[in-house]
Design a protein around this motif. Structure first.
Motif, PDB file in Angstrom:
ATOM      1  N   SER A  67      40.389  72.738  17.816  1.00  0.00           N
ATOM      2  CA  SER A  67      41.396  73.737  18.174  1.00  0.00           C
ATOM      3  C   SER A  67      42.543  73.139  18.972  1.00  0.00           C
ATOM      4  O   SER A  67      42.332  72.568  20.047  1.00  0.00           O
ATOM      5  N   GLY A  70      35.621  78.245  14.947  1.00  0.00           N
ATOM      6  CA  GLY A  70      35.937  79.430  15.740  1.00  0.00           C
ATOM      7  C   GLY A  70      34.912  79.766  16.801  1.00  0.00           C
ATOM      8  O   GLY A  70      35.273  80.189  17.905  1.00  0.00           O
ATOM      9  N   VAL A  87      39.043  74.401  12.038  1.00  0.00           N
ATOM     10  CA  VAL A  87      38.805  74.843  13.414  1.00  0.00           C
ATOM     11  C   VAL A  87      37.489  75.601  13.461  1.00  0.00           C
ATOM     12  O   VAL A  87      37.262  76.515  12.665  1.00  0.00           O
ATOM     13  N   ALA A 104      43.006  83.551  18.870  1.00  0.00           N
ATOM     14  CA  ALA A 104      42.982  82.664  17.702  1.00  0.00           C
ATOM     15  C   ALA A 104      41.562  82.480  17.176  1.00  0.00           C
ATOM     16  O   ALA A 104      41.322  82.503  15.959  1.00  0.00           O
ATOM     17  N   ALA A 105      40.601  82.313  18.094  1.00  0.00           N
ATOM     18  CA  ALA A 105      39.202  82.132  17.687  1.00  0.00           C
ATOM     19  C   ALA A 105      38.675  83.373  16.973  1.00  0.00           C
ATOM     20  O   ALA A 105      37.980  83.264  15.943  1.00  0.00           O
ATOM     21  N   MET A 127      35.133  77.348  19.761  1.00  0.00           N
ATOM     22  CA  MET A 127      36.427  77.622  20.382  1.00  0.00           C
ATOM     23  C   MET A 127      36.374  78.885  21.239  1.00  0.00           C
ATOM     24  O   MET A 127      36.901  78.917  22.366  1.00  0.00           O
ATOM     25  N   ALA A 145      44.879  74.982  20.329  1.00  0.00           N
ATOM     26  CA  ALA A 145      45.058  75.870  21.476  1.00  0.00           C
ATOM     27  C   ALA A 145      44.211  75.406  22.660  1.00  0.00           C
ATOM     28  O   ALA A 145      44.665  75.414  23.801  1.00  0.00           O
ATOM     29  N   THR A 194      43.421  79.593   9.825  1.00  0.00           N
ATOM     30  CA  THR A 194      43.598  78.643  10.935  1.00  0.00           C
ATOM     31  C   THR A 194      45.034  78.511  11.458  1.00  0.00           C
ATOM     32  O   THR A 194      45.201  78.096  12.614  1.00  0.00           O
ATOM     33  N   ALA A 235      43.853  81.336  22.952  1.00  0.00           N
ATOM     34  CA  ALA A 235      42.741  80.654  22.286  1.00  0.00           C
ATOM     35  C   ALA A 235      41.653  81.643  21.873  1.00  0.00           C
ATOM     36  O   ALA A 235      41.054  81.520  20.791  1.00  0.00           O
ATOM     37  N   ILE A 293      40.227  83.506  13.495  1.00  0.00           N
ATOM     38  CA  ILE A 293      39.630  82.486  12.621  1.00  0.00           C
ATOM     39  C   ILE A 293      38.216  82.898  12.198  1.00  0.00           C
ATOM     40  O   ILE A 293      37.822  82.749  11.028  1.00  0.00           O
ATOM     41  N   ASP A 321      46.085  79.453  15.126  1.00  0.00           N
ATOM     42  CA  ASP A 321      45.863  78.581  16.293  1.00  0.00           C
ATOM     43  C   ASP A 321      47.169  77.935  16.772  1.00  0.00           C
ATOM     44  O   ASP A 321      47.573  78.132  17.926  1.00  0.00           O
ATOM     45  N   SER A 339      49.784  78.924  20.031  1.00  0.00           N
ATOM     46  CA  SER A 339      50.083  77.843  20.972  1.00  0.00           C
ATOM     47  C   SER A 339      51.576  77.792  21.281  1.00  0.00           C
ATOM     48  O   SER A 339      51.976  77.582  22.428  1.00  0.00           O
TER      49      SER A 339
END
Length: 302
Positions: free
Chosen positions: A45, A122, A120, A173-174, A125, A47, A183, A170, A177, A186, A190
């Protein structure tokens, strides 16, 4: 005749408390930074890696801020008549500039990730991001509890706030995902964090640069000050007004005052200083009295 009145300052009284705030935040940030870096590398990740990089500079900036407070406790000497208080403003300025560098790196890396997506994880993360959020919340609460006027503490708090937002990004994003497998969210989030960091950085750099350039304290307009002082009983003219700040909490001013004839210069001096203290919160003023017998300067700013 002139006078340089040495008031008893309480500007050092708040330093130990602020110093403790910075130390606690530094320990929390430095301790979790390694966990976040490992988690970012394992999950892939950006992020998390970006937030870990941010936390690294946060740790460095918090240590710099802590050192600034330690240094500010040293008394003034013949070489440094104002002591070391200004170092904390310099630390805030450097911290603000470092935020620009962080934001630029995050943006650059995000653009690269968008053109060449990577896998990534998830789940990993999400766990690291949630833990990071908790650590950042505690650090932020420590720094913002109580008075928050000190520029150095504010700069450190903004660093931690950037981390806090990074952890939130983050987590989001996780979750995206894990739910969709998309993805690019992410690096996109950021960049959003980087923009928020830039806004905070600009405020810190602008305010600390204002002090370092010896600009007038916030809310101090020498035209208004001259008008108010010249309206005081026994004051004929106020000239050569110069105001600046050693730190945000230590405004200074010097000026020349011409009293009206048949007035006691010491009474006028005390009256002017009292007005500066009551209206503009300036505790340290150097007031030079011009003799009315010499004609004195004409009213107006010089």
């Amino acid at each position: 005749m002139s006078d340089h009145d040495h008031h008893s300052h309480d500007h050092h009284d708040h330093i130990p408390k602020n110093e403790r705030k910075i130390a606690i935040a530094a320990i929390l940030t430095g301790g979790f930074m390694f966990a976040e870096l490992v988690g970012g590398l394992l999950s892939g990740s950006l992020a998390l890696i970006a937030d870990a990089g941010h936390m690294l500079t946060d740790f460095a900036s918090l240590m710099l801020a802590w050192f600034a407070f330690r240094l500010a406790r040293r008394p003034a000497d013949w070489k440094r008549t104002y002591g070391f208080d200004r170092f904390s403003v310099l630390a805030a300025f450097v911290n603000g500039l470092s935020l620009f560098v962080i934001a630029a790196w995050i943006t650059w890396e995000a653009i690269h990730r968008l053109t060449a997506p990577v896998e990534v994880l998830g789940g990993t993360m999400l766990i690291i991001a949630v833990l990071g959020l908790l650590v950042n919340i505690v650090a932020f609460l420590v720094l913002t509890r109580g008075e928050g006027d000190n520029l150095n503490v504010r700069a450190a708090a903004l660093h931690v706030a950037g981390d806090l937002l990074g952890s939130v990004a983050a987590i989001v994003a996780a979750l995206v995902i894990l739910a969709t497998g998309w993805t690019p969210i992410d690096p996109i989030l950021s960049v959003l964090v980087a923009l928020i960091i830039l806004r905070s950085a600009w405020k810190v750099v602008r305010e600390s640069a204002h002090i370092l350039l010896e600009a007038a304290p916030h809310g101090f307009d020498r035209r208004e000050v001259a008008a108010q002082l010249e309206a005081l009983e026994g004051v004929d003219a106020v000239t050569h007004i110069h105001a600046w700040s050693v730190t945000q909490e230590r405004p200074m001013v010097t000026m020349e005052v011409t009293p009206t004839p048949d007035t006691d210069p010491q009474v006028i001096k005390a009256r002017v200083k009292q007005h500066l203290h009551d209206v503009f919160q300036i505790e340290h003023a150097t007031v030079e009295i011009n003799s009315p017998a010499n004609g004195g300067p004409k009213k107006g700013l010089q």
